[in-house]
Write an enzyme that holds these catalytic residues in place. Structure first.
Site, PDB file in Angstrom:
ATOM      1  N   CYS A  77     -20.132  34.155  -6.604  1.00 33.46           N
ATOM      2  CA  CYS A  77     -20.705  34.368  -8.274  1.00 33.46           C
ATOM      3  C   CYS A  77     -21.062  35.734  -8.228  1.00 33.46           C
ATOM      4  O   CYS A  77     -21.334  35.927  -9.471  1.00 33.46           O
ATOM      5  CB  CYS A  77     -22.146  33.428  -7.946  1.00 33.46           C
ATOM      6  SG  CYS A  77     -21.962  31.918  -7.643  1.00 33.46           S
TER       7      CYS A  77
ATOM      8  N   GLU B 180     -14.202  32.118  -9.314  1.00 30.32           N
ATOM      9  CA  GLU B 180     -13.828  31.595  -7.936  1.00 30.32           C
ATOM     10  C   GLU B 180     -13.251  30.215  -8.255  1.00 30.32           C
ATOM     11  O   GLU B 180     -13.113  29.264  -7.365  1.00 30.32           O
ATOM     12  CB  GLU B 180     -14.992  31.397  -7.042  1.00 30.32           C
ATOM     13  CG  GLU B 180     -16.132  30.534  -7.422  1.00 30.32           C
ATOM     14  CD  GLU B 180     -17.081  30.050  -6.509  1.00 30.32           C
ATOM     15  OE1 GLU B 180     -17.872  30.649  -5.899  1.00 30.32           O
ATOM     16  OE2 GLU B 180     -17.014  28.624  -6.351  1.00 30.32           O
TER      17      GLU B 180
ATOM     18  N   HIS C 291     -29.511  36.143 -10.487  1.00 28.72           N
ATOM     19  CA  HIS C 291     -28.472  34.975 -10.181  1.00 28.72           C
ATOM     20  C   HIS C 291     -29.305  33.938  -9.896  1.00 28.72           C
ATOM     21  O   HIS C 291     -30.575  33.605  -9.616  1.00 28.72           O
ATOM     22  CB  HIS C 291     -27.604  35.130  -9.061  1.00 28.72           C
ATOM     23  CG  HIS C 291     -26.719  34.061  -8.779  1.00 28.72           C
ATOM     24  ND1 HIS C 291     -25.826  33.507  -9.793  1.00 28.72           N
ATOM     25  CD2 HIS C 291     -26.369  33.085  -7.735  1.00 28.72           C
ATOM     26  CE1 HIS C 291     -25.206  32.623  -9.194  1.00 28.72           C
ATOM     27  NE2 HIS C 291     -25.630  32.276  -7.946  1.00 28.72           N
TER      28      HIS C 291
END
Lengths: 138, 346
Positions: free
Chosen positions: B112, B80, B234
């Site tokens: 992400c 990103e 994550h």
């Protein structure tokens, strides 16, 4: 129209050598060329491309505090000569805020970095730089 | 058998401690450390971006795979924080890695999560027989506005995976997605810093998607947390993956090797993939791994991965996450601003 100051074709033609250190070796006498050449000094025009090793050792370096406009925000600029398997190459040394830690023979590695950019709108030029393999502690 | 044939990572050498940032902005350093459990973060130099880090990680991944770069048939890069809004990272990699020109390429964006979507895309092409090997990369050098809390955790890094069906070091046995339209975090075109949708951060976004994807995958497979040796989530900070593990019933021992955010910050598209690399570099053959990358917007992919006999040998074939973590140079906040180009220079 966005102004572009750097020559894109000149850079694009050399991406193989900037990105992967592609050199040439004479198939007849074995002489190595970087930047790559198409005809050897011995007259032979059969040269094979190959990549220079990505690890070598420092030959010498200098610290520049007066630099050209493209690099003035990166001062001080470390420029070194690194021996990559017998080919001595000049380039920027990065990731080393204490250049006094570097000596002739310090193991160096090739890293892929941004080298220049043509202002905020233009092309970004990528290529090789060097850094000490083991960090930069004195 | 489709899976990971090789992997490689890249973490910049410079680090800044979160306490240094907190002191610069008048926050309580201990409170900040306790809030995010992020000790320090990796800071890319001004000449490092998602292209340069992808090249470095990709080179190691191809070396670990033990293949010639010309055999790579697809390159997908999840990020990103692309250097160009329009001009792919993946096409630069063609020449920088020395692959052939007959390669399927695309840059993917899903906050992400896109690094893991690169893996899924490569898996599809390998499984269908369209390519022999696919290179999947997650990389970010994202933005945190100076003085805002995001600055405490936003890190820099890349993780690359060669996906194939020969000499597999870790088989990807299943992947399960869970996605919804959730406005928890975004960055508008042309704006330099992202924004949190405060009410949506945390529970409705990260936890809902990570927990649901993990649970649905385990139900689908008839597995439970005790069947796994490692769990990787994550990691926007270290608190979130620890809490996700606790909700799902994974003990700390199974989660700690997959958490690197405390040492390098949140590397966004590379975050969970960096944790996976660290796990692969420590795991024994036959280890069962649950990995759940998450992306704002929001979605999660839950992976079931099992290491093979080759994992130990392949771990030795390239630079490890642990080696990167040990190679560091601390900088203060003024150098951080200069290196990340957060001072407006003319």
């Amino acid at each position: 129209m966005v102004e572009q100051n750097l020559s894109i074709p000149k850079y694009w033609r050399r991406t193989q050598q900037y990105y992967r250190l592609v050199a040439t070796r004479c198939a007849k006498c074995g002489k190595t060329y970087f930047p790559p050449r198409r005809v050897c000094d011995c007259g032979n025009d059969a040269l094979d491309p190959f990549e220079l090793p990505k690890n070598g050792s420092l030959v010498t370096l200098t610290v520049l505090r007066s630099v050209s406009v493209d690099f003035e925000k990166q001062r001080p600029l470390l420029i070194g000569v690194v021996d990559l398997g017998g080919v001595k190459l000049m380039g920027q040394i990065v990731d080393c805020p204490s250049p006094t830690a570097l000596r002739a023979g310090t193991p160096m590695e090739v890293v892929f970095r941004r080298v220049k950019e043509d202002g905020e709108h233009g092309i970004i030029y990528y290529g090789y730089k060097f850094r000490p393999v083991k960090g930069c502690e004195s | 058998m489709i899976g990971i044939v090789g992997w490689g990572t890249y973490i910049p050498r410079y680090r800044i401690k979160t306490t240094e940032i907190a002191e610069s902005w008048g926050d309580d350093p201990l409170r900040i450390k306790d809030m995010y459990l992020v000790e320090e973060k990796a800071v890319g130099l001004f000449d490092e971006d998602t292209v340069t880090m992808s090249v470095e990680a990709g080179r190691i991944a191809i070396r670990r795979a033990g293949i010639d770069a010309s055999h790579v048939g697809a390159i997908f890069v999840g990020s990103e924080s692309k250097p160009y809004a329009v001009k792919p990272i993946s096409s630069i990699l063609i020449d920088a890695l020395g692959t052939s020109r007959n390669v399927f390429t695309a840059d993917l964006e899903f906050a992400c999560k896109a690094g893991s979507d690169s893996i899924v895309s490569a898996m599809g092409l390998v499984k269908s027989g369209m390519v022999k090997y696919g290179l999947a990369i997650g990389t970010d050098a994202s933005q945190g506005e100076p003085g805002e809390h995001l600055e405490y955790s936003v890190g820099t890094g890349a993780a690359a995976y060669v996906i194939g069906s020969n000499n597999v070091a870790a088989e990807i046995k299943a992947v399960h997605p869970f996605v919804s339209d959730t406005p928890d975090f975004w960055r508008r075109e042309g704006y330099p810093f992202p924004v949190h949708g405060e009410g949506f951060t945390g529970e409705p976004a990260y936890f809902k998607h990570v927990i649901t994807a993990a649970k649905e995958l385990m139900t689908e497979l008839g597995m439970k947390p005790s069947d796994f040796d490692y769990a990787i989530f994550h990691q926007p900070n270290a608190r979130f993956p620890l809490r996700a593990a606790s909700i799902l019933g994974f003990p700390l021992d199974k989660v700690k090797d997959g958490i690197v955010v405390d040492k390098i910050g949140n590397t966004y598209s590379a975050a969970a993939l960096m944790g996976l690399a660290n796990v692969l570099e420590k795991a024994k053959p036959g280890s069962k791994i649950l990995m759940v990358p998450f992306g704002s917007g929001a979605g999660a992919n839950a992976f079931y991965i099992e290491t093979t006999d080759l994992v130990v040998e392949k771990a030795k074939m390239g630079k490890t996450v642990e080696q990167y973590l040990a190679e560091k140079v601390y900088i203060d906040y003024s150098y951080y601003l200069k290196y990340r180009k957060l001072i407006r220079l003319h």
